[in-house]
Motif scaffolding. Structure first.
Motif: not given
Length: 456
Positions: A71, A91-92, A95, A97, A101, A105
């Motif tokens: 991300y 978001p993290d 991560w 995605p 997502e 997100d």
């Protein structure tokens, strides 16, 4: 186009008949919504037209697929500022995605900030200048743009940022840029079907042929390898699959390197049968299945009979909506002439493309810019971060901030895996209609493999 001519090209951006009109952004994908964020920060009125029935409709088509980059590289800076000011929690950063997502997100919350300035189900069918066809010149620069939608509605704009992508214009299955004989009569699936999910019944237990040497082909092949009793054939035009395998552990995006490593192992084990030098020439329906015949430039033929075909041969831009505008397109790539030498896949990988912005994206038609994956034409060297820098520069130009428009910067690691011969360039990427520019994709892998990199 020389940088010194940028202000002259766009000098009418905020004056004359067009000053009170909005900027129209075509496409509500990552790059289109990033353009909206930059316009919002500068206080410029805008409307985003999305052909689909939801934000990032084309991204949703590959919602089951996980992108290569975390991300931290997939969120535009202006979009982040607007979202965080509204209380959004990012978001993290590490991560990887999925497409779904990315929408849930990031893109959907961003679009929500813009309210009814994002119009869904609004497909653009044509763009012109109000009262001017392509031939008329005198007064043209001061005339507003006229945008016609598929329902017959029309609206006017002071400038246009076209982030509509290429997802609805896939390349043909046949070699030499021409459809294979019988291709249009055959059932051919395009890139990134949901093999392990919604589309599982279409592939499990079937003989499947995947054509293409890019990452979307690799993604599909790895998913198919998880299905039992599913014979898989992979056909590429190259003499070997080295380019698709990529840099392995040395890749700047570890998820992408892992993709190539896993694919190589399946080919070595025989789980996936690799056909090289395959130039699809004819597709025939027979009692035994679909017969696909290759004929290479020397006349040598190969034949494979399967139940389903997945064409992962890439995409090309469709400039037909702008046919009444004055475009200066490179005859090879279909990008602007100024941009073409900077993105030429014979010279550049996705990590070595120089920074570029409004000057290189400008056409003889002032204040019309194609951005995102559409701006690259057939070049496979596009990355999402490139699109974000493009729209930052373009919006600055529309605002008359020439210093910011010319100050383009892009820091991308050189990976080498985006390099290709022009003949196979279109097989290297996924271009998406809503502007997700350069979605280099992977199958799901553990997040612990993530390291540094550029963008998705």
């Amino acid at each position: 186009m020389r940088r010194g001519t940028l202000a002259a090209q766009d000098g009418q951006a905020a004056s004359g008949q067009t000053g009170d009109l909005p900027v129209v952004v075509i496409g509500a994908g990552p790059v289109g919504l990033a353009a909206a964020a930059h316009l919002a920060e500068r206080g410029i009125d805008f409307t985003v037209l999305e052909a689909g029935d939801r934000v990032a409709a084309s991204v949703a088509r590959w919602g089951h697929v996980r992108v290569f980059s975390p991300y931290r590289y997939n969120i535009d800076a202006a979009a982040r500022r607007l979202l965080e000011a509204d209380g959004w929690s990012a978001p993290d950063a590490d991560w990887l995605p999925t497409g779904a997502e990315l929408i849930d997100d990031y893109l959907a919350p961003l679009a929500k900030l813009f309210g009814d300035r994002v119009r869904l189900g609004a497909e653009v069918t044509a763009i012109s200048r109000l009262g001017y066809d392509r031939v008329r010149t005198t007064g043209r620069d001061q005339a507003p743009f006229l945008i016609r939608l598929d329902d017959g509605a029309e609206l006017r704009a002071r400038a246009i940022i076209d982030a509509s992508g290429t997802y609805t214009s896939p390349n043909v299955l046949g070699a030499s840029g021409l459809p294979a004989h019988g291709e249009h009569e055959a059932v051919v699936d395009h890139a990134l079907p949901d093999v392990l999910g919604a589309d599982r019944d279409r592939y499990e237990g079937k003989r499947v042929l995947v054509v293409g040497a890019g990452h979307s082909a690799a993604t599909t092949l790895l998913a198919l390898a998880d299905l039992e009793n599913t014979p898989i054939t992979w056909a590429i035009r190259a003499g070997d699959a080295t380019r698709t395998y990529g840099g392995g552990a040395a890749d700047a995006l570890p998820a992408r390197g892992a993709l190539g490593t896993r694919l190589r192992a399946h080919v070595a084990s025989g789980r996936i049968q690799l056909l090289t030098g395959f130039f699809t020439h004819r597709v025939n329906a027979t009692d035994q299945g679909v017969e696909v015949i290759s004929r290479d430039p020397s006349g040598h033929e190969q034949t494979v009979t399967v139940d389903r075909i997945v064409s992962a041969t890439g995409y090309r831009p469709d400039h037909s909506i702008a046919s009444e505008l004055r475009l200066d397109l490179d005859p090879v790539l279909g990008s602007t002439r100024a941009l073409a030498p900077l993105i030429d896949p014979n010279q550049h990988s996705c990590g070595t493309v120089p920074a570029h912005g409004a000057a290189e994206l400008a056409h003889p038609e002032p204040r019309y810019y194609a951005v995102g994956v559409k701006s690259y034409g057939r070049a496979p060297t596009f990355l999402m971060a490139t699109g974000y820098e493009q729209v930052r520069s373009v919006v600055a130009a529309i605002a008359g901030d020439w210093e910011a428009a010319r100050d383009v910067r892009l820091d991308l690691p050189e990976t080498g895996v985006c390099s290709s011969s022009l003949a196979e360039a279109q097989e290297q990427r996924v271009g998406l209609t809503t502007g997700i520019s350069g979605g280099l994709l992977s199958t799901p892998i553990p997040v612990t493999t993530v390291g540094g990199g550029c963008c998705g």
